[in-house]
Design a protein around this motif. Structure first.
Motif, PDB file in Angstrom:
ATOM      1  N   UNK A  99     -17.462 -15.489  10.419  1.00 45.36           N
ATOM      2  CA  UNK A  99     -16.332 -15.643  11.351  1.00 45.36           C
ATOM      3  C   UNK A  99     -15.926 -17.108  11.480  1.00 45.36           C
ATOM      4  N   UNK A 100     -16.865 -18.034  11.186  1.00 43.85           N
ATOM      5  CA  UNK A 100     -16.537 -19.463  11.248  1.00 43.85           C
ATOM      6  C   UNK A 100     -15.530 -19.860  10.169  1.00 43.85           C
ATOM      7  N   UNK A 101     -15.349 -19.012   9.149  1.00 43.20           N
ATOM      8  CA  UNK A 101     -14.348 -19.315   8.117  1.00 43.20           C
ATOM      9  C   UNK A 101     -12.935 -19.297   8.696  1.00 43.20           C
ATOM     10  N   UNK A 102     -12.775 -18.671   9.867  1.00 42.35           N
ATOM     11  CA  UNK A 102     -11.473 -18.679  10.529  1.00 42.35           C
ATOM     12  C   UNK A 102     -10.990 -20.083  10.851  1.00 42.35           C
ATOM     13  N   UNK A 103     -11.923 -21.033  10.838  1.00 41.10           N
ATOM     14  CA  UNK A 103     -11.559 -22.427  11.064  1.00 41.10           C
ATOM     15  C   UNK A 103     -10.500 -22.887  10.065  1.00 41.10           C
ATOM     16  N   UNK A 104     -10.556 -22.346   8.837  1.00 41.53           N
ATOM     17  CA  UNK A 104      -9.647 -22.772   7.774  1.00 41.53           C
ATOM     18  C   UNK A 104      -8.205 -22.371   8.053  1.00 41.53           C
ATOM     19  N   UNK A 105      -7.988 -21.340   8.897  1.00 41.53           N
ATOM     20  CA  UNK A 105      -6.614 -20.935   9.218  1.00 41.53           C
ATOM     21  C   UNK A 105      -6.303 -21.212  10.699  1.00 41.53           C
ATOM     22  N   UNK A 106      -7.083 -22.133  11.285  1.00 41.75           N
ATOM     23  CA  UNK A 106      -6.874 -22.559  12.684  1.00 41.75           C
ATOM     24  C   UNK A 106      -7.092 -21.440  13.686  1.00 41.75           C
ATOM     25  N   UNK A 107      -8.002 -20.512  13.370  1.00 42.07           N
ATOM     26  CA  UNK A 107      -8.399 -19.510  14.361  1.00 42.07           C
ATOM     27  C   UNK A 107      -9.273 -20.200  15.393  1.00 42.07           C
ATOM     28  N   UNK A 108      -9.000 -19.958  16.670  1.00 39.58           N
ATOM     29  CA  UNK A 108      -9.672 -20.698  17.741  1.00 39.58           C
ATOM     30  C   UNK A 108     -11.087 -20.190  18.007  1.00 39.58           C
ATOM     31  N   UNK A 109     -11.915 -20.315  16.998  1.00 37.79           N
ATOM     32  CA  UNK A 109     -13.307 -19.891  17.187  1.00 37.79           C
ATOM     33  C   UNK A 109     -14.165 -21.101  17.551  1.00 37.79           C
ATOM     34  N   UNK A 110     -15.474 -20.910  17.578  1.00 38.40           N
ATOM     35  CA  UNK A 110     -16.389 -21.935  18.094  1.00 38.40           C
ATOM     36  C   UNK A 110     -16.297 -23.248  17.313  1.00 38.40           C
ATOM     37  N   UNK A 111     -16.326 -23.174  16.000  1.00 39.50           N
ATOM     38  CA  UNK A 111     -16.275 -24.392  15.184  1.00 39.50           C
ATOM     39  C   UNK A 111     -14.950 -25.123  15.377  1.00 39.50           C
ATOM     40  N   UNK A 112     -13.854 -24.357  15.431  1.00 41.70           N
ATOM     41  CA  UNK A 112     -12.529 -24.967  15.610  1.00 41.70           C
ATOM     42  C   UNK A 112     -12.443 -25.694  16.952  1.00 41.70           C
ATOM     43  N   UNK A 113     -12.873 -25.026  18.023  1.00 41.09           N
ATOM     44  CA  UNK A 113     -12.811 -25.651  19.345  1.00 41.09           C
ATOM     45  C   UNK A 113     -13.738 -26.860  19.427  1.00 41.09           C
ATOM     46  N   UNK A 114     -14.927 -26.749  18.812  1.00 44.98           N
ATOM     47  CA  UNK A 114     -15.872 -27.866  18.845  1.00 44.98           C
ATOM     48  C   UNK A 114     -15.288 -29.110  18.193  1.00 44.98           C
ATOM     49  N   UNK A 115     -14.678 -28.916  17.019  1.00 43.11           N
ATOM     50  CA  UNK A 115     -14.116 -30.066  16.316  1.00 43.11           C
ATOM     51  C   UNK A 115     -12.845 -30.575  17.001  1.00 43.11           C
ATOM     52  N   UNK A 116     -12.059 -29.647  17.531  1.00 45.53           N
ATOM     53  CA  UNK A 116     -10.835 -30.056  18.243  1.00 45.53           C
ATOM     54  C   UNK A 116     -11.172 -30.951  19.428  1.00 45.53           C
TER      55      UNK A 116
END
Length: 283
Positions: free
Chosen positions: A211-228
């Motif tokens: 599910x962390x691969x969603x980061x590549x399409x800007x899905x607001x998952x844990x990795x995306x929010x952490x890096x944002x």
């Protein structure tokens, strides 16, 4: 002394050699970690000011917990969808009808071969640009990719689980008047699912991580929010460490659950075998 089926129990000399190898391995690992930490410290990355943001409540309330919620939502939908997809096409691969069996085999092998990230990117473009859906399009794309790939894996687990059952299950069901379809649905697949439960839970861990691969399409998952959150504050590395720890805790819990279920299933099988063992002993 318990004997292993795969290899003999090592003697005193072998046990000493294994102990030495383990100690050397641990020392190498500790040395590697010390090298990494000293390098980070030299660059100022181990300073307390780089980490204290993650002890602030607002960091968790505004970023990490919403990201974790979206991660668990995508993983939950992916798991449910994968089970449904896997059962449908797993049964299809076991069908008597050749057309259904071939069609199911083509679908399963195709989606097993395509990388998850490729499917997620494809569905993100397809849903937004072709279907014109903009609301929750990234969530739908992530879930679709997870379902298709992991559902294909679950279908293969179902097929291999049925083939791995002791011989005579279908014959016994047929002897009491069941059709092949009833035998498959009511006798073989339930037993196969129980036997494959640890493997299925292991696949659920894969779904959670993917599910962390969603980061590549800007899905607001844990990795995306952490890096944002961390990018403007200059502590991206620390955010990645915190996110990794959260994933490790969740996956460790799922792995322990799989071990517990596997142990309970094994102990149940031993309890079932005990009466037979007693009869053989009396004979």
């Amino acid at each position: 002394m318990s004997a292993s089926v795969l290899f003999d129990t090592p003697g005193p000399k072998g046990q000493r050699a294994i102990l030495v190898v383990n100690i050397v391995g641990v020392l190498i690992l500790l040395g590697f970690l010390a090298w990494i930490i000293s390098g980070l410290a030299a660059k100022g990355q181990m300073a307390w000011t780089q980490w204290d943001d993650f002890l602030q409540a607002r960091t968790w309330v505004d970023y990490l917990l919403p990201g974790l919620r979206n991660t668990l939502l995508a993983a939950s939908l992916g798991i449910v969808g994968s089970i449904i997809f896997g059962l449908v096409f797993g049964v299809g691969r076991l069908a008597q009808n050749k057309l259904i069996r071939w069609f199911s085999s083509i679908v399963v092998e195709f989606f097993r071969a395509v990388p998850v990230l490729l499917m997620i990117v494809f569905f993100n473009i397809f849903i937004a640009r072709v279907l014109g859906i903009t609301q929750n399009s990234t969530l739908i794309a992530v879930v679709a990719g997870l379902i298709l790939y992991n559902g294909a894996v679950v279908a293969e687990l179902v097929r291999s689980g049925v083939y791995g059952l002791p011989k005579g299950q279908r014959e016994a069901a047929t002897a009491i008047g069941m059709t092949n379809g009833q035998s498959l649905r009511l006798v073989e697949i339930p037993q196969a699912l129980i036997a494959m439960l640890p493997a299925l839970i292991g696949q659920f861990v894969v779904i959670l991580k993917d599910s962390a691969l969603g980061y590549m399409i800007s899905f607001n998952e844990l990795l995306f929010f952490g890096r944002t959150y961390a990018s403007p504050n200059g502590n991206v590395l620390q955010a990645l460490v915190v996110v990794a720890i959260i994933f490790i805790i969740i996956n460790f819990s799922l792995t322990k659950l799989a071990e517990l279920i596997s142990k309970r299933l094994s102990s149940r099988g031993q309890r079932v075998k005990k009466p037979e063992a007693a009869i053989n002993a009396e004979a």
